[in-house]
Design a protein around this motif. Structure first.
Motif, short mmCIF file in Angstrom:
data_model
loop_
_atom_site.label_atom_id
_atom_site.label_comp_id
_atom_site.label_asym_id
_atom_site.label_seq_id
_atom_site.Cartn_x
_atom_site.Cartn_y
_atom_site.Cartn_z
N ASP A 33 -0.51 3.58 -8.38
CA ASP A 33 -1.11 2.37 -8.95
C ASP A 33 -1.94 1.68 -7.89
OD1 ASP A 33 -1.78 0.21 -10.48
OD2 ASP A 33 0.22 -0.68 -10.50
N TRP A 34 -3.20 2.09 -7.75
CA TRP A 34 -4.09 1.53 -6.73
C TRP A 34 -4.70 0.21 -7.16
CZ3 TRP A 34 -6.69 4.25 -2.37
CH2 TRP A 34 -5.95 5.34 -1.94
N TRP A 36 -5.92 -2.46 -0.47
CA TRP A 36 -6.93 -1.44 -0.79
C TRP A 36 -7.51 -0.83 0.48
CZ3 TRP A 36 -9.86 -4.84 -4.84
CH2 TRP A 36 -9.13 -4.88 -6.02
N MET A 42 -4.57 1.51 2.06
CA MET A 42 -4.18 2.73 1.34
C MET A 42 -4.92 3.98 1.83
SD MET A 42 -3.30 1.64 -2.54
CE MET A 42 -4.32 0.21 -2.78
N ALA A 49 2.02 1.71 -3.49
CA ALA A 49 0.89 2.09 -4.34
C ALA A 49 0.58 3.58 -4.20
CB ALA A 49 -0.33 1.26 -4.00
N LEU A 50 0.69 4.11 -2.99
CA LEU A 50 0.48 5.55 -2.81
C LEU A 50 1.58 6.36 -3.48
CD1 LEU A 50 -0.72 5.88 0.89
CD2 LEU A 50 -2.02 6.33 -1.19
N PRO A 80 0.81 -1.22 0.00
CA PRO A 80 0.00 0.00 0.00
C PRO A 80 0.84 1.27 0.00
CG PRO A 80 -0.76 -1.51 1.70
CD PRO A 80 0.48 -2.08 1.14
N PRO A 87 -1.39 -3.14 -6.37
CA PRO A 87 -0.33 -2.60 -5.51
C PRO A 87 1.01 -3.30 -5.76
CG PRO A 87 -2.31 -3.05 -4.24
CD PRO A 87 -2.53 -3.62 -5.61
#
Length: 126
Positions: A69-70, A89, A92, A64-65, A61, A73
């Protein structure tokens, strides 16, 4: 002669408890639920991430932040499809609101555990 519930002696069993009144048993039930939830919220921020699994679930996460790219991840810059992304998910938004920390990493799963306790209680009440 008509047979009415009160004539059968069933009037008290057909009447439910008054709605909206909290009796002693309701208060005990709420206190018990709060006691069940305590282990999930105590010490969320105290120890750093440890064991092999906590950092493994906390890093995607964070990446991903950073990358935006949510959907998938990443782990070390590559899409990480080893585990389903639901935990990432859920983590995040916690990272986005609270910052990247052990507390923010553990909070979504603690809330999920508390919701599971409440759902189990409501199912058992039926």
């Amino acid at each position: 002669m008509s047979a009415t519930p009160s004539g059968l002696g069933l009037g008290s069993t057909l009447d439910g408890p008054p709605v909206g009144r909290a009796g002693p048993s309701r208060i005990v039930e709420i206190l018990f639920l709060m006691l069940c939830c305590v282990p999930y919220v105590v010490g969320l921020a105290d120890p750093p991430l440890w064991d092999a699994n906590e950092p493994l679930y906390a890093q995607p996460p964070k990446e991903a932040l950073e990358t935006g790219d949510w959907l998938a991840p990443p782990w070390n810059g590559r899409p990480w499809f080893v585990h389903p992304p639901l935990s990432a998910w859920l983590t995040m938004p916690s990272y986005a609101l609270l910052g990247v920390s052990p507390f923010a990493a553990r909070l979504p799963m603690a809330l999920a555990a508390i919701l599971t306790i409440l759902a189990t209680c409501s199912i058992g009440r039926v």
